[in-house]
Design an enzyme around this catalytic site. Structure first.
Site, PDB file in Angstrom:
ATOM      1  N   ALA A   1       0.857  -1.197   0.000  1.00  5.35           N
ATOM      2  CA  ALA A   1       0.000   0.000   0.000  1.00  5.35           C
ATOM      3  C   ALA A   1       0.893   1.246   0.000  1.00  5.35           C
ATOM      4  O   ALA A   1       0.723   2.159   0.821  1.00  5.35           O
ATOM      5  CB  ALA A   1      -0.962  -0.007   1.182  1.00  5.35           C
TER       6      ALA A   1
ATOM      7  N   HIS B   1       6.620   6.037   1.460  1.00  3.27           N
ATOM      8  CA  HIS B   1       7.443   4.881   1.058  1.00  3.27           C
ATOM      9  C   HIS B   1       8.359   5.252  -0.113  1.00  3.27           C
ATOM     10  O   HIS B   1       9.488   4.773  -0.192  1.00  3.27           O
ATOM     11  CB  HIS B   1       6.555   3.702   0.633  1.00  3.27           C
ATOM     12  CG  HIS B   1       5.695   3.153   1.728  1.00  3.27           C
ATOM     13  ND1 HIS B   1       4.342   3.339   1.764  1.00  3.27           N
ATOM     14  CD2 HIS B   1       6.012   2.405   2.821  1.00  3.27           C
ATOM     15  CE1 HIS B   1       3.846   2.729   2.829  1.00  3.27           C
ATOM     16  NE2 HIS B   1       4.829   2.158   3.483  1.00  3.27           N
TER      17      HIS B   1
ATOM     18  N   GLN C   1       2.022  -8.979  13.640  1.00  4.03           N
ATOM     19  CA  GLN C   1       2.028  -7.672  14.314  1.00  4.03           C
ATOM     20  C   GLN C   1       0.628  -7.080  14.444  1.00  4.03           C
ATOM     21  O   GLN C   1       0.467  -5.973  14.927  1.00  4.03           O
ATOM     22  CB  GLN C   1       2.986  -6.705  13.618  1.00  4.03           C
ATOM     23  CG  GLN C   1       2.582  -6.256  12.226  1.00  4.03           C
ATOM     24  CD  GLN C   1       3.707  -5.501  11.537  1.00  4.03           C
ATOM     25  OE1 GLN C   1       4.699  -6.083  11.088  1.00  4.03           O
ATOM     26  NE2 GLN C   1       3.583  -4.188  11.455  1.00  4.03           N
TER      27      GLN C   1
ATOM     28  N   SER D   1      -0.753   4.507   5.274  1.00  2.00           N
ATOM     29  CA  SER D   1      -1.618   3.635   4.475  1.00  2.00           C
ATOM     30  C   SER D   1      -3.031   3.626   5.057  1.00  2.00           C
ATOM     31  O   SER D   1      -3.992   3.302   4.368  1.00  2.00           O
ATOM     32  CB  SER D   1      -1.066   2.214   4.458  1.00  2.00           C
ATOM     33  OG  SER D   1       0.261   2.246   4.009  1.00  2.00           O
ATOM     34  N   ARG D   2      -3.162   3.976   6.337  1.00  2.00           N
ATOM     35  CA  ARG D   2      -4.480   3.934   6.989  1.00  2.00           C
ATOM     36  C   ARG D   2      -5.296   5.194   6.723  1.00  2.00           C
ATOM     37  O   ARG D   2      -6.480   5.229   7.060  1.00  2.00           O
ATOM     38  CB  ARG D   2      -4.321   3.705   8.491  1.00  2.00           C
ATOM     39  CG  ARG D   2      -3.779   2.311   8.799  1.00  2.00           C
ATOM     40  CD  ARG D   2      -3.810   1.981  10.275  1.00  2.00           C
ATOM     41  NE  ARG D   2      -3.604   0.565  10.500  1.00  2.00           N
ATOM     42  CZ  ARG D   2      -2.433   0.019  10.842  1.00  2.00           C
ATOM     43  NH1 ARG D   2      -1.366   0.760  10.985  1.00  2.00           N
ATOM     44  NH2 ARG D   2      -2.333  -1.292  11.018  1.00  2.00           N
TER      45      ARG D   2
HETATM   46  O1  PAF Z   1       6.362  -0.331   9.078  1.00  2.00           O
HETATM   47  C1  PAF Z   1       5.894  -1.336   8.503  1.00  2.00           C
HETATM   48  O2  PAF Z   1       5.336  -1.259   7.413  1.00  2.00           O
HETATM   49  C2  PAF Z   1       6.011  -2.695   9.194  1.00  2.00           C
HETATM   50  O3  PAF Z   1       5.846  -2.589  10.563  1.00  2.00           O
HETATM   51  C3  PAF Z   1       7.299  -3.438   8.836  1.00  2.00           C
HETATM   52  C4  PAF Z   1       8.538  -2.690   9.351  1.00  2.00           C
HETATM   53  C5  PAF Z   1       7.411  -3.625   7.339  1.00  2.00           C
HETATM   54  C6  PAF Z   1       7.312  -4.825   9.504  1.00  2.00           C
HETATM   55  O4  PAF Z   1       6.243  -5.593   9.061  1.00  2.00           O
END
Ligand code: PAF
Length: 296
Positions: free
Chosen positions: A48, A53, A77, A202-203
């Site tokens: 996303a 990014h 996570q 992304s949210r």
């Molecule tokens: O920040 C993120 O997108 C995630 O927490 C990561 C570092 C890719 C780990 O899944």
């Protein structure tokens, strides 16, 4: 070996991004680059991809000859009550952005590849992982640290880049790399913001128009508190005023705290710095986080 080269309709003439799905294929490609003396950067993501990014990938391109982007929505996570199933998945658009930002290889593993049957190891954390996010998402950083440790071992990059937007995550990962003697430099990249100050996330796509209009209140509250503290205001009073501002803007506040910028330990006085203000708050069904340095 399966190594696909993907090229997008927004192709700018840059090299197509290769894509691998398994650790074996990843290691083969990275091993070839290593033998050729290339410096390698890793940008771990959950896809996303947005302009934040892109800034990470572009910074990575300036740091290394070859940039590996990982795209993996890491189930460990997310708590059972969180948004794993509705987390946006936009692989084709992500690959187009990766290509424009100079990524050489996308590593897109499956959950079964990352967590095969019988997987039972997790990283146990303390220090910067204590408090803040952990008070509301107790298992979150164990999941992050475990998957990031796996990615760092799988790719073995010279440098790995993380956004400052997830500031506690950056502190946790930096501590992890130091504590485990991982031969990698962890770099933080400044948060990218909308013109009105809202940190890209992304949210943000979950915000209704009314929530989106209120959302910049988070950054405004942090900025005013940071300036007040830098100008000599009592930190506890500045933090209290910022909390009230966030609540008045329609958020349910999880935390708004002043912490030491590296250890994330609580601080009482401005002289205990460097300092960072961190916030997490919910608007509607969306939880937003943000943070800024206190310019002392
Ligand atoms: O920040 C993120 O997108 C995630 O927490 C990561 C570092 C890719 C780990 O899944």
């Amino acid at each position: 070996m399966s190594f696909s080269a993907t090229s997008s309709s927004t192709d700018t003439g840059s090299m197509p991004v290769g894509m691998v799905h398994t650790v074996a294929d990843l290691r083969r490609q990275v091993g070839d680059w290593r033998k050729a003396g290339k410096r390698i950067a890793l940008v771990p993501t959950m896809g996303a991809l947005h302009a934040g990014h892109v800034a990470l990938m572009e910074a990575a391109s300036r740091q290394a000859d070859k940039v590996v982007l990982s795209i993996f929505v890491n189930p460990t996570q997310f708590a059972p009550t969180e948004d794993l199933s509705r987390y946006p998945r936009t692989l084709e658009a992500d690959l187009a952005k990766a290509q424009g930002a100079g990524v050489a290889l996308a590593f897109v593993p499956s959950a079964a590849d990352m967590y095969p049957d019988g997987f039972c190891t997790t990283i146990s954390l303390a220090g910067p992982a204590l408090g803040l996010e952990t008070d509301f998402r107790p298992t979150h950083f164990a999941g992050v640290a475990t998957v990031v440790a796996k990615l760092l071992i799988q790719v073995a990059p010279d440098v790995a880049l993380f956004g400052e937007k997830d500031y506690q995550q950056l502190a946790v990962v930096s501590q992890l790399a130091r504590d485990m003697d991982l031969p990698v430099t962890i770099l933080g990249v400044p948060t990218v913001r909308e013109a009105d100050g809202l940190a890209l996330s992304s949210r943000n796509v979950y915000l209704s128009p009314a929530e989106r209009a209120n959302a910049p209140a988070l950054h405004r509250a942090l900025t005013q508190a940071a300036h007040a503290i830098a100008g000599g205001a009592e930190p506890a009073l500045a933090v209290e005023a910022a909390r009230a501002q966030v609540i008045a803007a329609g958020f349910a506040l999880d935390y708004l705290e002043l912490r030491h910028a590296r250890t994330l330990a609580p601080v009482a006085a401005a002289t205990d710095g460097p300092l960072r203000l961190l916030v997490a708050a919910r608007i509607g069904t969306t939880r937003l986080i943000d943070n800024i340095p206190v310019p002392l």
